[in-house]
Design a protein around this motif. Structure first.
Motif, mmCIF file in Angstrom:
data_model
loop_
_atom_site.group_PDB
_atom_site.id
_atom_site.type_symbol
_atom_site.label_atom_id
_atom_site.label_comp_id
_atom_site.label_asym_id
_atom_site.label_seq_id
_atom_site.Cartn_x
_atom_site.Cartn_y
_atom_site.Cartn_z
ATOM 1 N N TYR A 8 0.828 -1.213 0.000
ATOM 2 C CA TYR A 8 0.000 0.000 0.000
ATOM 3 C C TYR A 8 0.857 1.255 0.000
ATOM 4 O O TYR A 8 2.019 1.246 0.413
ATOM 5 C CB TYR A 8 -0.931 0.001 1.208
ATOM 6 C CG TYR A 8 -2.079 -0.968 1.039
ATOM 7 C CD1 TYR A 8 -2.922 -0.861 -0.061
ATOM 8 C CD2 TYR A 8 -2.294 -1.989 1.946
ATOM 9 C CE1 TYR A 8 -3.964 -1.756 -0.245
ATOM 10 C CE2 TYR A 8 -3.332 -2.889 1.771
ATOM 11 C CZ TYR A 8 -4.161 -2.771 0.673
ATOM 12 O OH TYR A 8 -5.181 -3.648 0.484
ATOM 13 N N VAL A 58 -3.094 -6.524 -0.828
ATOM 14 C CA VAL A 58 -1.651 -6.654 -1.056
ATOM 15 C C VAL A 58 -1.179 -7.779 -0.158
ATOM 16 O O VAL A 58 -1.855 -8.115 0.823
ATOM 17 C CB VAL A 58 -0.904 -5.332 -0.737
ATOM 18 C CG1 VAL A 58 -1.404 -4.203 -1.592
ATOM 19 C CG2 VAL A 58 -0.919 -4.992 0.740
ATOM 20 N N GLU A 70 -1.270 -13.622 -3.346
ATOM 21 C CA GLU A 70 -1.334 -14.566 -2.217
ATOM 22 C C GLU A 70 0.080 -14.752 -1.655
ATOM 23 O O GLU A 70 0.955 -15.352 -2.306
ATOM 24 C CB GLU A 70 -1.933 -15.934 -2.580
ATOM 25 C CG GLU A 70 -3.448 -15.969 -2.587
ATOM 26 C CD GLU A 70 -4.100 -15.690 -1.225
ATOM 27 O OE1 GLU A 70 -3.463 -15.887 -0.172
ATOM 28 O OE2 GLU A 70 -5.261 -15.237 -1.220
ATOM 29 N N SER A 71 0.252 -14.278 -0.429
ATOM 30 C CA SER A 71 1.605 -14.304 0.141
ATOM 31 C C SER A 71 2.176 -15.727 0.179
ATOM 32 O O SER A 71 3.370 -15.929 -0.067
ATOM 33 C CB SER A 71 1.611 -13.668 1.535
ATOM 34 O OG SER A 71 0.725 -14.334 2.407
#
Ligand SMILES: N[C@@H](CCC(=O)N[C@@H](CS)C(=O)NCC(=O)O)C(=O)O
Length: 213
Positions: A8, A58, A70-71
């Motif tokens: 962000y 994010v 997708e982390s």
């Protein structure tokens, strides 16, 4: 080509340190991979943002021609072929990474959403025993080992420890000494320190930019 990590443009104080770009930054520091940061607005989600992250969240990355959100998927992608995903331990690294996302994080999130986002103390109190149970089970599974899969630190530990920072900071590991030591072991790594410093510097720069505007 330099990898691009998107987070962000600004967030309020309370999620700083926990916005999930931190786990990607940590991973990139572990691997010594250079990257640069781009931003999307926290508010005013654009169609372009949604095109890259369908839930308008994010983090997401661009790695050459590949865009990935997708982390967990990002970490798996980055870990492939590196020391953080040793071939011999691959199934167990994947198992623990998915356990972190699917069997631990939901309980932590349920508690924090009630506690911090909804300011619903009764709701948080209802969630607490379930989270505590998962944490105790995790400590038992870790046993006397340093890391979850094999002898060395892997991407599964990176993700699990990142998730455990919330219960750790809220006192839920105070009587789970093995798990507390595990989180300290992981977050004591220089790569985490560097990633966190850069993560926090990003928000400070965002404050300055907002102040100058
Ligand atoms: N499962 C996603 C969750 C992403 C997520 O929750 N991102 C948060 C920041 S850590 C976000 O963008 N929240 C704002 C929103 O949902 O609008 C992942 O792990 O990447």
């Amino acid at each position: 080509m330099t990898l691009v990590l998107t987070t962000y443009d600004w967030v309020p104080d309370f999620p700083r340190g926990f916005v999930r770009d931190i786990r990607v930054r940590w991973m990139l520091e572990e691997l010594g991979r250079p990257y640069r940061v781009e931003t999307v607005p926290l508010r005013d989600k654009s169609p372009d943002h949604v095109a890259q992250q369908p839930f308008a969240q994010v983090p997401f990355i661009r790695d050459g021609d590949l865009t990935l959100f997708e982390s967990g998927a990002i970490l798996l992608h980055l870990a492939e072929g590196t020391v953080l995903m040793p071939q011999a331990q691959r199934p167990h690294v994947q198992q623990w990474l998915i356990a972190a996302l699917n069997s631990v994080e939901p309980f932590v999130l349920a508690w924090i959403v009630n506690k911090v986002f909804d300011k619903d103390e009764a709701g948080a109190a209802r969630r607490e025993p379930m989270m505590r149970r998962r944490l105790a089970q995790l400590q038992a599974a870790l046993g006397g080992r340093d890391w979850l899969a094999g002898d060395g630190f892997t991407v599964a530990d990176l993700l699990m420890a990142d998730i455990l920072r919330i219960p750790a900071q809220n006192g839920f590991l105070d009587d789970l000494h093995g798990l507390a030591a595990y989180v300290e072991r992981a977050t004591g790594r220089p790569a985490f320190g560097k990633a966190m410093a850069d993560h926090l510097a990003h928000w400070r720069a965002a404050d300055e930019k907002a102040g100058a505007a």
